[in-house]
Every structure is written in structure tokens, then in C-alpha cells.
Write an enzyme that holds these catalytic residues in place. Sequence first.
Site, PDB file in Angstrom:
ATOM      1  CE1 TYR A  51      22.463   6.248 -25.149  1.00  0.00           C
ATOM      2  CE2 TYR A  51      24.215   5.581 -23.110  1.00  0.00           C
ATOM      3  CZ  TYR A  51      23.788   5.416 -24.860  1.00  0.00           C
ATOM      4  OH  TYR A  51      24.131   4.596 -25.643  1.00  0.00           O
ATOM      5  CG  LEU A  67      38.878  10.834 -20.258  1.00  0.00           C
ATOM      6  CD1 LEU A  67      39.771  11.489 -19.632  1.00  0.00           C
ATOM      7  CD2 LEU A  67      39.064   9.267 -20.101  1.00  0.00           C
ATOM      8  N   GLY A  78      26.551  10.505 -11.771  1.00  0.00           N
ATOM      9  CA  GLY A  78      26.061   9.356 -12.489  1.00  0.00           C
ATOM     10  C   GLY A  78      27.743   8.247 -12.658  1.00  0.00           C
TER      11      GLY A  78
HETATM   12  N1  UDP Z   1      36.194  12.357 -18.005  1.00  0.00           N
HETATM   13  C1  UDP Z   1      37.278  13.442 -16.783  1.00  0.00           C
HETATM   14  N2  UDP Z   1      37.090  15.050 -18.195  1.00  0.00           N
HETATM   15  C2  UDP Z   1      36.325  14.581 -19.203  1.00  0.00           C
HETATM   16  C3  UDP Z   1      34.683  13.832 -19.363  1.00  0.00           C
HETATM   17  C4  UDP Z   1      35.078  12.144 -18.750  1.00  0.00           C
HETATM   18  O1  UDP Z   1      37.483  13.543 -15.803  1.00  0.00           O
HETATM   19  O2  UDP Z   1      36.157  15.614 -19.519  1.00  0.00           O
HETATM   20  C5  UDP Z   1      35.804  11.338 -17.295  1.00  0.00           C
HETATM   21  C6  UDP Z   1      34.668  10.521 -16.987  1.00  0.00           C
HETATM   22  O3  UDP Z   1      34.234  11.154 -15.491  1.00  0.00           O
HETATM   23  C7  UDP Z   1      34.699   9.173 -16.762  1.00  0.00           C
HETATM   24  C8  UDP Z   1      35.875   8.879 -17.379  1.00  0.00           C
HETATM   25  O4  UDP Z   1      36.515  10.350 -17.897  1.00  0.00           O
HETATM   26  O5  UDP Z   1      35.587   8.706 -15.116  1.00  0.00           O
HETATM   27  C9  UDP Z   1      34.915   8.557 -18.843  1.00  0.00           C
HETATM   28  O6  UDP Z   1      33.733   9.333 -19.289  1.00  0.00           O
HETATM   29  P1  UDP Z   1      33.398   9.576 -20.751  1.00  0.00           P
HETATM   30  O7  UDP Z   1      32.350  10.123 -21.140  1.00  0.00           O
HETATM   31  O8  UDP Z   1      34.385   9.609 -21.837  1.00  0.00           O
HETATM   32  O9  UDP Z   1      32.648   8.633 -20.902  1.00  0.00           O
HETATM   33  P2  UDP Z   1      31.638   7.161 -20.142  1.00  0.00           P
HETATM   34  O10 UDP Z   1      32.560   6.643 -19.081  1.00  0.00           O
HETATM   35  O11 UDP Z   1      30.785   8.583 -19.372  1.00  0.00           O
HETATM   36  O12 UDP Z   1      30.787   6.495 -20.838  1.00  0.00           O
END
Ligand code: UDP
Length: 336
Positions: free
Chosen positions: A149, A198, A292
Site C-alpha cells: 500500500y 481503530l 506491519g
Molecule cells: N487497532 C486495534 N484494533 C482494531 C483496529 C486497530 O488495536 O480493531 C490498532 C492497530 O493495531 C494500530 C492502531 O490501532 O496500532 C491504529 O490502527 P488503524 O488501523 O486505525 O490505523 P493505521 O495506523 O494502521 O493506519
Amino acid sequence: MILVTGGAGYIGSHCALSLLENGHDVVIFDSLELGHIETVNTLKNLNLKGKLVDFIKGNLQNFEDINNVFKKHKIDMVMHFAAYSQVAESVKMPEKYFKNNVGGSTNLFNAMVENGVKKVVFSSTAATYGEPVYTPIDENHPQKPINPYGETKLEIEHILDEYDKKYGLRSVRLRYFNVAGADKESRVGEWHEPETHLIPNILKSTFSGGQTFQMFGTDYDTVDGTCVRDYINVEDLIRAHLLAAEYLNKGGKTDYFNLGTTDGNSVKQVFSVCEKVTGKTIPVDIQGRREGDPATLVADNQKAKTVLGWQPEKTLNDSVKSAYEWEKVLQTRINA
Ligand code: UDP
């Protein structure tokens, strides 16, 4: 008239709304594979200041689809949001991401060149930086994406540099950190299926039928063991797009800017804000790390402040509140 690709999606729809509120005519181009027709209809029905909203269904992977938009309308500038954006999916299916994001963007830029449209604001990402080597991350930080991505978005940035040199197509690339929240009147908001982010995932778990919130990883080297991110409010983020448009209209040269707040919040901190805003005790299912995820991603935003005159105004609490109000609207719509 401004063309918004991906205008039926989360960030694109907030941009289309704001452009309309600021007196621009807008044409939305979206395949509706991930965007929603309900969102387009909401924007059409606003009838803001009598401004025009045209919707054209099409896929950037088909050159003719996008080229026809420029034949139909006199476009002054493009705001380019249309893309696949799920990191995990991109690892599983890199070809899908390169074909759509890079191939689709190239078609768009070719159509722009063919039709003499020379200004684009592009939705880039902090994922182009990869694993941080220092924090906060400024725009000089090395760009070494750790997933397809991020690679696709970086490649598009490079294409834009080359198209500026060759064709004089000027761009502003906005590198988003974690975008959060929704329109203050809940007219549009975040609507992904499946949702991976999140804040909406925490909020969704509070509605009947919602899955228990899964917290990914509590053993990171951070303040409380959970990942730290920089949550930028979507309305603040969109304000930067309008400033970027102004910048290009005034003759500004191709450039790139981080959009973040400089404030880091851990997953646990975000979770507590969600409990406070909803007034609910939210059950949590603690899981291992998600593949990741870097421990900390926080923006240095000085450049956008200095050059664009941008300043984020909303807090994490504001974002969670507007996301919650929107989630109520969405739940009613889904359950109707
Ligand atoms: N996260 C989580 N549970 C979820 C979605 C996300 O614990 O259902 C965590 C994820 O592992 C990361 C943070 O929240 O540490 C932000 O994730 P998100 O997918 O919102 O955004 P990213 O940083 O991946 O763009």
C-alpha cells in the site's frame, strides 16, 4: 469545477462537502466499489448555495472512463482520493494494489495532461515513510514503505515528480497520519466494509450486534505497551486540501506536506476517550500484534503550518465525538 476522485468514500466525501460549502462546483468520480451511492445522494441533496454536484460512475483503471470526465466538464483542478487503502490486503494481493492505485492514478494523470489540467492535490500517506528512524516524522524522513500500500502511494508521488518535469503538472501531496472523526452534522462519515480502523471499531463494538473490540498488541515499547498514532481530524485534514488548492492556484510549486497534529495517542488512550465519550464500559479482547504495525507514528507538521498556513484545531475528543454521532446515523441506516 473541481474533480474529486473517490468522492463517495470517507475522506473524498468530506472534501466534496467542504468544496461545496466553500462555493465550488464539484464532479465526483467513483467506481462505487468501496464508496457509497447514499453518500453521493447526500451530497447532491444538500443543494449548497445552488452549487453543482455531478456524479460520474467510473473506474480509473479504464482510461476512457476518466478521460470522458474531462470531455464533459471544464475541470480546473483534481483532488485525487480514489485508491485501495487496506495495508493487510495489500500484503496479500500486491498486484491488486499496484494495478488499481498506480495504474489508475497514471490513467488519471494522463487524462489530465491530455486535457490540459495541470493541478492536482494527492492523497498520500505516512505509510510512505515505513518504519520510523526518528520521531516526530518530518518530510525529510526517508521514504521506505514496509507494505505494498505504502509502495503504491510512494510510486504515485514519484510519477507526479516526473509529470511535473515533463508536462508541468503541479501537485501537492498530502501525507496523512491517522485520519479520524466525521462531519460536524453527521452528513458524511467513515463507512468501510469491513472496517479495520481503530476508532470506528471501538465505537461499533458498543452497538448491538457489534463485535467485541480487539486490541492488537500490548507489548510495544511505548508509554503503555500499545501503538502510538497521530490522529488528525478529518475536517482539519480537509481544510489543508483547500489551502493546498489555493497554494496551487497562486502558482505554488510541486510540494509535499505531512498532515498530523504532532500529538501521539496510544491505543489504550484512544480507548479511554471512547469510553468517556460514549459513557459506556467497553469490553476488550486483547490480541497479539497485527502484522506491519510500527510502534509509534507521529507527525512533525511545521512545514504545512509554514507554507500552507494550516493549523489543526480539533482534539482527539472532538474526533471521537463526531465519529460516535456518525456511527449512530450509520447504524440506523444499516439496520433500516
Ligand atoms: N487497532 C486495534 N484494533 C482494531 C483496529 C486497530 O488495536 O480493531 C490498532 C492497530 O493495531 C494500530 C492502531 O490501532 O496500532 C491504529 O490502527 P488503524 O488501523 O486505525 O490505523 P493505521 O495506523 O494502521 O493506519
